[in-house]
Design an enzyme around this catalytic site. Structure first.
Site, PDB file in Angstrom:
ATOM      1  N   ARG A  20       1.336  -4.445  -8.231  1.00  0.00           N
ATOM      2  CA  ARG A  20       2.030  -4.257  -6.936  1.00  0.00           C
ATOM      3  C   ARG A  20       2.562  -5.800  -6.399  1.00  0.00           C
ATOM      4  O   ARG A  20       3.707  -5.865  -5.768  1.00  0.00           O
ATOM      5  CB  ARG A  20       1.154  -3.617  -5.862  1.00  0.00           C
ATOM      6  N   ASN A  38      -0.060   2.181  -4.564  1.00  0.00           N
ATOM      7  CA  ASN A  38      -0.988   2.814  -5.400  1.00  0.00           C
ATOM      8  C   ASN A  38      -0.864   4.417  -4.951  1.00  0.00           C
ATOM      9  O   ASN A  38      -1.110   4.573  -3.851  1.00  0.00           O
ATOM     10  CB  ASN A  38      -2.217   2.333  -5.568  1.00  0.00           C
TER      11      ASN A  38
END
Length: 91
Positions: A20, A38
């Site tokens: 990320r 996520n």
């Protein structure tokens, strides 16, 4: 400059490997907005909004990801109606 938004779902070893944050770094480098988060099933969902060329470049990078990631699949969905966020966030 043509603008677009793409939502991607990235599968593989993509959680716990800075995926990320690395995606955010790539997006900011190419002046894209959106997010990376996520998902409970182990995937990462990514929204990329900005110039078509930049979105294409970062979308292709998703297949590689950061060192330590092992991407097995990227599903892309080009969004016709999308309100582009004004920044890039990670969740």
């Amino acid at each position: 400059m043509a603008e677009c938004c793409v939502r991607a779902w990235v599968t593989g070893k993509v959680q716990g490997v800075w995926f990320r944050r690395s995606t955010q770094h790539q997006a900011l480098e190419y002046r894209l907005t959106g997010y990376a988060k996520n998902l409970p099933d182990g995937r990462v969902e990514v929204l990329l909004c900005g110039s078509r060329d930049a979105v294409k470049t970062v979308s292709e990078w998703l297949w590689q990801g950061p060192e330590g990631a092992q991407v097995t699949h990227v599903e892309l969905d080009v969004l016709d109606q999308c309100h582009a966020p004004d920044h890039f966030a990670t969740y």
